[in-house]
Write an enzyme that holds these catalytic residues in place. Structure first.
Site, PDB file in Angstrom:
ATOM      1  N   ASP A 280       0.799  -1.148   0.044  1.00 43.82           N
ATOM      2  CA  ASP A 280      -0.028  -0.108   0.095  1.00 43.82           C
ATOM      3  C   ASP A 280       0.877   1.246  -0.061  1.00 43.82           C
ATOM      4  OD1 ASP A 280       0.827  -0.073   2.777  1.00 43.82           O
ATOM      5  OD2 ASP A 280      -1.197   0.934   3.536  1.00 43.82           O
ATOM      6  N   ASP A 282       2.137   3.597   2.041  1.00 45.51           N
ATOM      7  CA  ASP A 282       3.176   3.747   2.961  1.00 45.51           C
ATOM      8  C   ASP A 282       4.090   2.282   3.268  1.00 45.51           C
ATOM      9  OD1 ASP A 282       0.993   2.689   4.287  1.00 45.51           O
ATOM     10  OD2 ASP A 282       1.594   3.576   6.447  1.00 45.51           O
ATOM     11  N   ARG A 285       1.064  -2.570   4.293  1.00 46.61           N
ATOM     12  CA  ARG A 285       0.162  -3.719   3.820  1.00 46.61           C
ATOM     13  C   ARG A 285       0.738  -4.711   2.724  1.00 46.61           C
ATOM     14  NH1 ARG A 285      -5.997  -1.644   4.186  1.00 46.61           N
ATOM     15  NH2 ARG A 285      -5.954  -0.577   6.052  1.00 46.61           N
ATOM     16  N   ARG A 500     -18.005  -1.373   8.492  1.00 49.88           N
ATOM     17  CA  ARG A 500     -17.189  -2.620   8.111  1.00 49.88           C
ATOM     18  C   ARG A 500     -17.970  -3.723   8.839  1.00 49.88           C
ATOM     19  NH1 ARG A 500     -13.141  -0.283   5.921  1.00 49.88           N
ATOM     20  NH2 ARG A 500     -11.844   1.148   7.105  1.00 49.88           N
TER      21      ARG A 500
HETATM   22  C1  VG1 Z   1      -8.029   0.062   8.892  1.00 48.70           C
HETATM   23  C2  VG1 Z   1      -8.009  -1.268   9.220  1.00 48.70           C
HETATM   24  C3  VG1 Z   1      -7.103  -1.594  10.314  1.00 48.70           C
HETATM   25  C4  VG1 Z   1      -5.736  -0.757  10.083  1.00 48.70           C
HETATM   26  C5  VG1 Z   1      -5.928   0.479   9.804  1.00 48.70           C
HETATM   27  C6  VG1 Z   1      -4.550   1.236   9.375  1.00 48.70           C
HETATM   28  O1  VG1 Z   1      -8.403   0.686  10.102  1.00 48.70           O
HETATM   29  O2  VG1 Z   1      -9.241  -1.913   9.237  1.00 48.70           O
HETATM   30  O3  VG1 Z   1      -6.852  -2.899  10.521  1.00 48.70           O
HETATM   31  O4  VG1 Z   1      -4.745  -1.165  11.224  1.00 48.70           O
HETATM   32  O5  VG1 Z   1      -6.791   0.751   8.767  1.00 48.70           O
HETATM   33  O6  VG1 Z   1      -3.975   0.477   8.442  1.00 48.70           O
HETATM   34  P1  VG1 Z   1     -10.136   1.270  10.199  1.00 48.70           P
HETATM   35  O7  VG1 Z   1     -10.074   1.672  11.164  1.00 48.70           O
HETATM   36  O8  VG1 Z   1     -10.706   2.110   8.918  1.00 48.70           O
HETATM   37  O9  VG1 Z   1     -10.921  -0.063  10.039  1.00 48.70           O
HETATM   38  V1  VG1 Z   1      -3.025   1.733   7.119  1.00 48.70           V
HETATM   39  O10 VG1 Z   1      -2.226   0.479   6.296  1.00 48.70           O
HETATM   40  O11 VG1 Z   1      -2.718   2.860   8.191  1.00 48.70           O
HETATM   41  O12 VG1 Z   1      -1.694   1.431   7.291  1.00 48.70           O
HETATM   42 CO    CO Z   2      -0.539   1.486   5.191  1.00 51.86          CO
END
Ligand code: VG1
Ligand code: CO
Length: 545
Positions: A280, A282, A285, A500
């Site tokens: 992703d 940054d 992921r 979600r």
């Molecule tokens: C989402 C995901 C969570 C993850 C977060 C940050 O949060 O569900 O699992 O840790 O994003 O990911 P939310 O609250 O929108 O469900 V990201 O790659 O900062 O790196």
């Molecule tokens: Co990320």
């Protein structure tokens, strides 16, 4: 040094992963500055000796406003008295690389400029996150105090503007502060080299193994090119979309079947490469694909845990434990059980894994949202997951699909989906979740999706290390046949609300069932239970992952 008078913004409460807003919101005068000053004011309370002997790390994923924000932060860090600031060249550092630099250079903490998988650009999203001394996201106690500081802020500290060359490695002085522009790849690559048997992987690529890595025009491009192509000898061109762009080429840098459709397409058919992966915005992921085969994040976590000791050099001593966020599939739990190690269930967001890893309770952890990682840093790590899979493929000499099928044969399969409903009206979505929460006690015993509700609750987590309690982390409905429905609102969006709904059904059927068919009754029951159409006017998911 200048002291600039300012007034608080009321909307700077960090979410699941830092503060994320529309880029234009961040570009308002004082908006970024206020938040950064609130972070410094908070951290100073815990740093009795002051910042003079401390190091701050700064870097981001290269999205629009990254460079300007980096310069602003450098001036503020100097005015706030940091002894040293380390900045990735060009303002670039992936999220796991920030974590690596903080740990290896013994820094006090770091600021990560990113809105992760959210799109970038003037009309898209920007974000900032503070990581603490262990390299991981600030825990809730800290982010809560940062928010309190944002509400009472009256001034921020900065320096007269200075022309800082971010493009070349080297050290300059800003007032009393030493600012060093570092190679964004170095510390991270060293850690990967310690964990993985690079020689084994070079042999794999020499044997004609082919892969494609899609950096999605985001931060992992330079990392993947260096490690996969230059160090491991993968064919040039293995890494595509390798140039980090300010707007990620107009795409959503979110590695799932929808936003990485081009890669998925490339991995189909007999001529397709053996292995496909993407990261992703940054770099924390990962998406793992075989030829015509998608590995769900829950299965990926379980498979990595299953093979870590036998296939991955850095884990040859075995795992202390495994952890997953509550909505993540239970596949990893079964592996942990067979390994005889504990499996911890945390709330959503990487910040909850840090304490477990610092205390030596868990080695590998993951989330359903395409995040996997280990105690080598304190962030999830996309490229690490790719190297884990390469190691597993090299050591088992099997294809991706075979590895997963063997896992299903041995452990059974968690059929799993997440349905996201984006752009809902905030008040309606909040009321909808509140209403379901109120009904939870009455749900036990009712018939649902061909089974019966065994238990329904609002997930609350007590940190086994510091005893901290995080309540209201998602509504769980557990059925007698082992299926689950989980429901929560996203904490990373920048517009409206995102619901979600996570559905899981465990079957010991060898894994060859049709996911959609198996999960449809659960997904429908979930929508009805929460009265989605009545309350929010839609029951069609924006995206299913
Ligand atoms: C989402 C995901 C969570 C993850 C977060 C940050 O949060 O569900 O699992 O840790 O994003 O990911 P939310 O609250 O929108 O469900 V990201 O790659 O900062 O790196
Ligand atoms: Co990320």
């Amino acid at each position: 040094m200048k002291t600039i008078q300012t007034t608080p913004f009321t909307d700077q409460r960090p979410g699941t992963s830092g503060l994320r807003k529309k880029t234009r919101v961040f570009m308002q005068p004082s908006y970024l500055e206020n938040f950064v000053q609130a972070v410094f004011d908070t951290v100073r309370e815990d740093t009795p000796g002051g910042f003079g002997a401390e190091t701050l790390v700064v870097g981001g994923d290269g999205r629009y406003y990254n460079r300007e924000a980096t310069r602003t932060i450098l001036l503020m860090a100097a005015a706030n008295g940091f002894g040293r600031v380390l900045v990735g060249r060009g303002g670039i550092l992936s999220t796991p690389a920030v974590s690596a630099v903080i740990r290896r250079r013994d820094a006090l903490g770091g600021l990560v400029l990113s809105a992760s998988h959210n799109p970038g650009g003037l009309e898209a999203d920007f974000g900032i996150k503070y990581n603490v001394r262990n390299g991981g996201p600030a825990p809730e106690g800290v982010t809560g105090r940062v928010y309190e500081h944002t509400l009472k802020l009256t001034r921020y500290l900065t320096l007269e503007d200075a022309d800082i060359d971010l493009e070349h490695e080297g050290t300059v002085r800003l007032g009393k502060t030493e600012v060093t522009i570092i190679d964004p790849l170095a510390d991270y690559t060293s850690i990967m080299e310690e964990l993985f048997d690079f020689e084994l992987l070079r042999v794999l690529f020499q044997s004609g193994f082919r892969m494609r890595f899609d950096a999605m025009s985001a931060v992992t491009g330079p990392y993947a090119r260096h490690i996969l192509e230059e160090r491991l000898g993968a064919q040039y061109g293995t890494v595509v979309n390798a140039e980090p762009l300010e707007d990620f080429g107009g795409h959503h840098p979110d590695p799932n079947l929808v936003y990485a459709a081009e890669l998925v397409e490339h991995l189909s058919g007999v001529d397709a490469p053996d292995f496909g992966a993407a990261c992703d915005g940054d770099g924390d992921r990962n998406l793992i694909l075989g030829r015509d085969f998608f590995v769900t994040p829950g299965d990926s976590l379980a498979v990595i845990a299953e093979h870590a000791q036998s296939a991955i050099h850095g884990y040859r001593a075995g795992l202390a434990g495994v952890a997953r966020s509550m909505p993540t599939s239970t596949a990893a739990d079964r592996v942990a059980e067979s390994l005889g190690v504990p499996c911890y269930e945390t709330p959503t967001g990487w910040k909850f894994f840090g304490n477990l890893m610092d205390a030596g309770l868990c080695t590998i952890c993951g989330e359903e949202s395409f995040g996997t990682g280990s105690n080598h840093v304190r962030e999830k790590d996309g490229l690490w997951a790719v190297l884990c899979w390469l190691s597993i493929l090299a050591s088992t000499r099997l294809g991706v699909a075979e590895v997963v099928r063997q896992h299903w044969q041995r452990f059974g399969r968690s059929y799993y989906q997440r349905h996201d409903y984006e752009g809902l009206e905030v008040a309606a979505a909040t009321q909808m979740v509140d209403a379901l929460r109120d009904r939870l006690p009455a749900l036990a015993g009712i018939e649902l999706a061909g089974s019966r509700v065994a238990r329904a609750d609002d997930f609350s987590y007590t940190d086994p290390v510091d005893g901290g309690v995080s309540a209201h982390q998602g509504l769980r409905i557990l059925l007698e046949d082992g299926s689950r429905i989980v429901c929560r609102l996203s904490g990373t969006g920048t517009q409206g609300a995102t619901l979600r709904l996570y559905v899981e059904r465990y079957l010991k059927d060898g894994g060859e069932g049709a996911v959609e068919e198996i999960l449809a009754p659960l997904a429908q029951a979930a929508r009805e239970l929460i009265e989605l159409r009545e309350r929010c006017g839609t029951d069609v998911p924006s995206i299913i992952t």
